[in-house]
Design a protein around this motif. Structure first.
Motif, PDB file in Angstrom:
ATOM      1  N   ARG A  67     116.341  21.502 -24.017  1.00  0.00           N
ATOM      2  CA  ARG A  67     116.239  22.445 -25.143  1.00  0.00           C
ATOM      3  C   ARG A  67     116.076  21.680 -26.457  1.00  0.00           C
ATOM      4  NH1 ARG A  67     116.854  27.510 -23.687  1.00  0.00           N
ATOM      5  NH2 ARG A  67     117.945  28.004 -21.724  1.00  0.00           N
ATOM      6  N   LYS A  68     115.171  22.172 -27.282  1.00  0.00           N
ATOM      7  CA  LYS A  68     114.865  21.532 -28.555  1.00  0.00           C
ATOM      8  C   LYS A  68     115.958  21.821 -29.581  1.00  0.00           C
ATOM      9  CE  LYS A  68     109.828  21.495 -28.048  1.00  0.00           C
ATOM     10  NZ  LYS A  68     108.527  21.902 -28.636  1.00  0.00           N
ATOM     11  N   HIS A  69     116.170  20.817 -30.441  1.00  0.00           N
ATOM     12  CA  HIS A  69     117.171  20.924 -31.502  1.00  0.00           C
ATOM     13  C   HIS A  69     116.518  20.696 -32.862  1.00  0.00           C
ATOM     14  CE1 HIS A  69     121.159  20.383 -29.181  1.00  0.00           C
ATOM     15  NE2 HIS A  69     120.219  20.734 -28.321  1.00  0.00           N
ATOM     16  N   ASN A  70     117.165  21.242 -33.880  1.00  0.00           N
ATOM     17  CA  ASN A  70     116.824  20.916 -35.267  1.00  0.00           C
ATOM     18  C   ASN A  70     117.812  19.866 -35.763  1.00  0.00           C
ATOM     19  OD1 ASN A  70     114.774  22.902 -35.375  1.00  0.00           O
ATOM     20  ND2 ASN A  70     116.298  24.479 -35.845  1.00  0.00           N
ATOM     21  N   ILE A  71     117.345  18.973 -36.655  1.00  0.00           N
ATOM     22  CA  ILE A  71     118.234  17.953 -37.204  1.00  0.00           C
ATOM     23  C   ILE A  71     118.123  17.918 -38.724  1.00  0.00           C
ATOM     24  CG2 ILE A  71     117.948  16.544 -35.121  1.00  0.00           C
ATOM     25  CD1 ILE A  71     116.373  14.531 -36.886  1.00  0.00           C
ATOM     26  N   THR A  72     119.163  17.434 -39.361  1.00  0.00           N
ATOM     27  CA  THR A  72     119.137  17.076 -40.778  1.00  0.00           C
ATOM     28  C   THR A  72     119.608  15.639 -40.888  1.00  0.00           C
ATOM     29  OG1 THR A  72     121.376  17.952 -41.118  1.00  0.00           O
ATOM     30  CG2 THR A  72     119.520  19.424 -41.584  1.00  0.00           C
ATOM     31  N   LEU A  73     119.047  14.918 -41.839  1.00  0.00           N
ATOM     32  CA  LEU A  73     119.268  13.474 -41.931  1.00  0.00           C
ATOM     33  C   LEU A  73     119.715  13.086 -43.329  1.00  0.00           C
ATOM     34  CD1 LEU A  73     118.862  10.616 -40.625  1.00  0.00           C
ATOM     35  CD2 LEU A  73     116.512  10.713 -41.458  1.00  0.00           C
ATOM     36  N   ASP A  74     120.731  12.246 -43.411  1.00  0.00           N
ATOM     37  CA  ASP A  74     121.126  11.648 -44.691  1.00  0.00           C
ATOM     38  C   ASP A  74     121.339  10.157 -44.480  1.00  0.00           C
ATOM     39  OD1 ASP A  74     124.305  11.227 -44.307  1.00  0.00           O
ATOM     40  OD2 ASP A  74     123.742  13.186 -43.471  1.00  0.00           O
ATOM     41  N   ASN A  75     121.339   9.409 -45.569  1.00  0.00           N
ATOM     42  CA  ASN A  75     121.391   7.949 -45.453  1.00  0.00           C
ATOM     43  C   ASN A  75     122.007   7.316 -46.684  1.00  0.00           C
ATOM     44  OD1 ASN A  75     118.600   8.685 -46.720  1.00  0.00           O
ATOM     45  ND2 ASN A  75     118.904   6.529 -47.251  1.00  0.00           N
ATOM     46  N   THR A  76     122.388   6.053 -46.537  1.00  0.00           N
ATOM     47  CA  THR A  76     122.832   5.249 -47.673  1.00  0.00           C
ATOM     48  C   THR A  76     121.680   4.341 -48.115  1.00  0.00           C
ATOM     49  OG1 THR A  76     123.614   3.417 -46.286  1.00  0.00           O
ATOM     50  CG2 THR A  76     125.174   5.194 -46.753  1.00  0.00           C
ATOM     51  N   PHE A  77     121.888   3.625 -49.205  1.00  0.00           N
ATOM     52  CA  PHE A  77     120.950   2.580 -49.606  1.00  0.00           C
ATOM     53  C   PHE A  77     120.981   1.454 -48.575  1.00  0.00           C
ATOM     54  CE2 PHE A  77     121.995   3.835 -54.253  1.00  0.00           C
ATOM     55  CZ  PHE A  77     121.117   4.906 -54.164  1.00  0.00           C
ATOM     56  N   ILE A  78     120.027   0.541 -48.668  1.00  0.00           N
ATOM     57  CA  ILE A  78     120.018  -0.648 -47.820  1.00  0.00           C
ATOM     58  C   ILE A  78     120.678  -1.794 -48.591  1.00  0.00           C
ATOM     59  CG2 ILE A  78     118.579  -2.327 -46.616  1.00  0.00           C
ATOM     60  CD1 ILE A  78     116.485  -0.160 -46.239  1.00  0.00           C
ATOM     61  N   TYR A  79     121.719  -2.372 -48.010  1.00  0.00           N
ATOM     62  CA  TYR A  79     122.440  -3.480 -48.626  1.00  0.00           C
ATOM     63  C   TYR A  79     122.277  -4.723 -47.764  1.00  0.00           C
ATOM     64  CZ  TYR A  79     124.775   0.454 -50.955  1.00  0.00           C
ATOM     65  OH  TYR A  79     125.050   1.608 -51.655  1.00  0.00           O
ATOM     66  N   GLY A  80     122.023  -5.858 -48.397  1.00  0.00           N
ATOM     67  CA  GLY A  80     121.868  -7.068 -47.605  1.00  0.00           C
ATOM     68  C   GLY A  80     121.587  -8.285 -48.443  1.00  0.00           C
ATOM     69  N   ALA A  81     120.750  -9.164 -47.908  1.00  0.00           N
ATOM     70  CA  ALA A  81     120.375 -10.402 -48.585  1.00  0.00           C
ATOM     71  C   ALA A  81     118.909 -10.691 -48.278  1.00  0.00           C
ATOM     72  CB  ALA A  81     121.246 -11.560 -48.136  1.00  0.00           C
ATOM     73  N   SER A  82     118.270 -11.390 -49.183  1.00  0.00           N
ATOM     74  CA  SER A  82     116.867 -11.746 -48.975  1.00  0.00           C
ATOM     75  C   SER A  82     116.620 -13.170 -49.469  1.00  0.00           C
ATOM     76  CB  SER A  82     115.936 -10.776 -49.715  1.00  0.00           C
ATOM     77  OG  SER A  82     116.054 -10.932 -51.118  1.00  0.00           O
ATOM     78  N   GLY A  83     115.576 -13.760 -48.941  1.00  0.00           N
ATOM     79  CA  GLY A  83     115.195 -15.106 -49.342  1.00  0.00           C
ATOM     80  C   GLY A  83     113.695 -15.278 -49.267  1.00  0.00           C
ATOM     81  N   SER A  84     113.185 -16.231 -50.004  1.00  0.00           N
ATOM     82  CA  SER A  84     111.747 -16.509 -49.980  1.00  0.00           C
ATOM     83  C   SER A  84     111.524 -18.014 -49.941  1.00  0.00           C
ATOM     84  CB  SER A  84     111.052 -15.907 -51.213  1.00  0.00           C
ATOM     85  OG  SER A  84     111.482 -16.551 -52.402  1.00  0.00           O
ATOM     86  N   LEU A  85     110.405 -18.388 -49.345  1.00  0.00           N
ATOM     87  CA  LEU A  85     110.025 -19.792 -49.252  1.00  0.00           C
ATOM     88  C   LEU A  85     108.571 -19.925 -49.674  1.00  0.00           C
ATOM     89  CD1 LEU A  85     110.712 -22.703 -48.412  1.00  0.00           C
ATOM     90  CD2 LEU A  85     109.870 -22.122 -46.123  1.00  0.00           C
ATOM     91  N   PRO A  86     108.297 -20.493 -50.857  1.00  0.00           N
ATOM     92  CA  PRO A  86     106.911 -20.639 -51.309  1.00  0.00           C
ATOM     93  C   PRO A  86     106.189 -21.751 -50.545  1.00  0.00           C
ATOM     94  CG  PRO A  86     108.403 -21.621 -52.898  1.00  0.00           C
ATOM     95  CD  PRO A  86     109.265 -20.960 -51.862  1.00  0.00           C
ATOM     96  N   LEU A  87     105.015 -21.434 -50.036  1.00  0.00           N
ATOM     97  CA  LEU A  87     104.177 -22.441 -49.397  1.00  0.00           C
ATOM     98  C   LEU A  87     103.197 -23.029 -50.400  1.00  0.00           C
ATOM     99  CD1 LEU A  87     103.510 -20.660 -45.993  1.00  0.00           C
ATOM    100  CD2 LEU A  87     105.347 -22.240 -46.603  1.00  0.00           C
ATOM    101  N   THR A  88     102.702 -22.187 -51.291  1.00  0.00           N
ATOM    102  CA  THR A  88     101.902 -22.613 -52.437  1.00  0.00           C
ATOM    103  C   THR A  88     102.328 -21.747 -53.617  1.00  0.00           C
ATOM    104  OG1 THR A  88     100.065 -21.040 -52.203  1.00  0.00           O
ATOM    105  CG2 THR A  88      99.968 -23.048 -50.849  1.00  0.00           C
ATOM    106  N   GLU A  89     101.789 -21.972 -54.784  1.00  0.00           N
ATOM    107  CA  GLU A  89     102.135 -21.134 -55.928  1.00  0.00           C
ATOM    108  C   GLU A  89     101.561 -19.727 -55.786  1.00  0.00           C
ATOM    109  OE1 GLU A  89      99.323 -21.838 -59.555  1.00  0.00           O
ATOM    110  OE2 GLU A  89      99.762 -23.811 -58.693  1.00  0.00           O
ATOM    111  N   TRP A  90     100.657 -19.527 -54.808  1.00  0.00           N
ATOM    112  CA  TRP A  90     100.012 -18.236 -54.601  1.00  0.00           C
ATOM    113  C   TRP A  90     100.539 -17.497 -53.370  1.00  0.00           C
ATOM    114  CZ3 TRP A  90      96.866 -17.128 -58.601  1.00  0.00           C
ATOM    115  CH2 TRP A  90      96.357 -18.203 -59.333  1.00  0.00           C
ATOM    116  N   PHE A  91     101.259 -18.183 -52.492  1.00  0.00           N
ATOM    117  CA  PHE A  91     101.587 -17.610 -51.188  1.00  0.00           C
ATOM    118  C   PHE A  91     103.025 -17.957 -50.797  1.00  0.00           C
ATOM    119  CE2 PHE A  91     101.607 -17.744 -46.500  1.00  0.00           C
ATOM    120  CZ  PHE A  91     101.105 -16.474 -46.223  1.00  0.00           C
ATOM    121  N   ASP A  92     103.835 -16.929 -50.465  1.00  0.00           N
ATOM    122  CA  ASP A  92     105.223 -17.109 -50.042  1.00  0.00           C
ATOM    123  C   ASP A  92     105.451 -16.391 -48.713  1.00  0.00           C
ATOM    124  OD1 ASP A  92     105.290 -18.037 -52.619  1.00  0.00           O
ATOM    125  OD2 ASP A  92     106.892 -16.712 -53.299  1.00  0.00           O
ATOM    126  N   ILE A  93     106.480 -16.808 -47.997  1.00  0.00           N
ATOM    127  CA  ILE A  93     106.999 -16.010 -46.894  1.00  0.00           C
ATOM    128  C   ILE A  93     108.399 -15.558 -47.280  1.00  0.00           C
ATOM    129  CG2 ILE A  93     105.618 -17.127 -45.111  1.00  0.00           C
ATOM    130  CD1 ILE A  93     108.005 -18.813 -44.362  1.00  0.00           C
TER     131      ILE A  93
END
Length: 256
Positions: A67-93
């Motif tokens: 049987r099919k159901h209806n849903i409602t969805l709520d959420n929090t913000f995304i909390y975490g950490a990030s980092g970057s590594l430049p390979l050139t002055e034009w390109f990063d990962i």
């Protein structure tokens, strides 16, 4: 004799003056640094995305006992950490690791028939699902990871003032894992998706600040650990949603 002494004095004075010219090079060094570019470096720090999932951008399939159901969805913000590594002055990962809570309330489209099914099971043998499976709420904790690249446009890269500012556009893959905290028969599935967007990054000495807007697409599909009927997809939960122009910010330190 006087001429020889006078000539010797002049020679000594000339050598002394020449020695001072060689030693005093501070003006030349300062001028040269004005033209040297600031080198972008790897960085790491806390991250927050002001994520808001809207109902109009959500596709889902939720069924229990066929049987099919209806849903409602709520959420929090995304909390975490990030980092970057430049390979050139034009390109990063880049890499982001974060946490987000999802709350999913569900109820059958035909409540009367759904509860009648449960009572019919209960008359003969134990039902393969509970009333909380018919109508309830899922508490879902998600661990999210994003891995991708960005193309940057350096605007300022000043070595003398140890300052950098650049604009960038990015794209990458999203993957992760869900953890159902409530007592549900659905198994905890993996998350797949992608993200893209644009932003600006500023670095000053050993510190950086990055911010912009991100678009996300995320998907997961799960089933009951033990099916209630003949077919597995009679008990399924598929969630497929997009978020657009979600602001984010990250700050931290450079690693080297």
């Amino acid at each position: 004799m006087r001429k020889k002494i006078f000539t010797l004095v002049l020679l000594c004075c000339s050598l002394t003056f020449a020695d001072r010219i060689v030693i005093d090079t501070s003006m030349a060094t300062s001028t040269a640094s004005d033209y040297k570019e600031f080198e972008d470096r790897g960085s790491f720090g806390p991250y927050i995305e002001f994520n808001n999932i809207k109902a109009k951008n959500v596709n889902y399939s939720y069924k229990v006992n066929g049987r099919k159901h209806n849903i409602t969805l709520d959420n929090t913000f995304i909390y975490g950490a990030s980092g970057s590594l430049p390979l050139t002055e034009w390109f990063d990962i880049y890499l982001m690791a974060g946490y987000q809570y999802l709350g999913v309330s569900h109820e059958p489209q035909d409540k009367k028939a759904a509860y009648a099914d449960f009572e019919e099971y209960d008359d003969f043998f134990e039902a393969p699902f509970d009333t909380s499976d018919i109508e309830g709420r899922h508490e879902i904790h998600t661990a999210l990871f994003q891995l991708g690249f960005d193309f940057a446009l350096p605007i300022v890269m000043n070595y003398k003032h140890q300052f950098m500012f650049k604009l960038y556009a990015f794209g990458g893959a999203v993957f992760g894992k869900t953890f159902f905290a409530d007592d549900t028969k659905f198994t905890s599935p993996a998350i797949y998706g992608y993200a893209y967007g644009a932003g600006a990054r500023m670095a000053w000495h050993g510190f950086f600040l990055s911010g912009g807007f991100r678009n996300n697409h995320e998907y997961f599909h799960t089933y009951f650990e033990r099916k209630t009927g003949e077919f597995r997809d009679g008990d399924e939960f598929m969630l497929d949603y997009d978020t657009f122009f979600q602001p984010y910010v990250s700050l931290g330190i450079t690693l080297f």
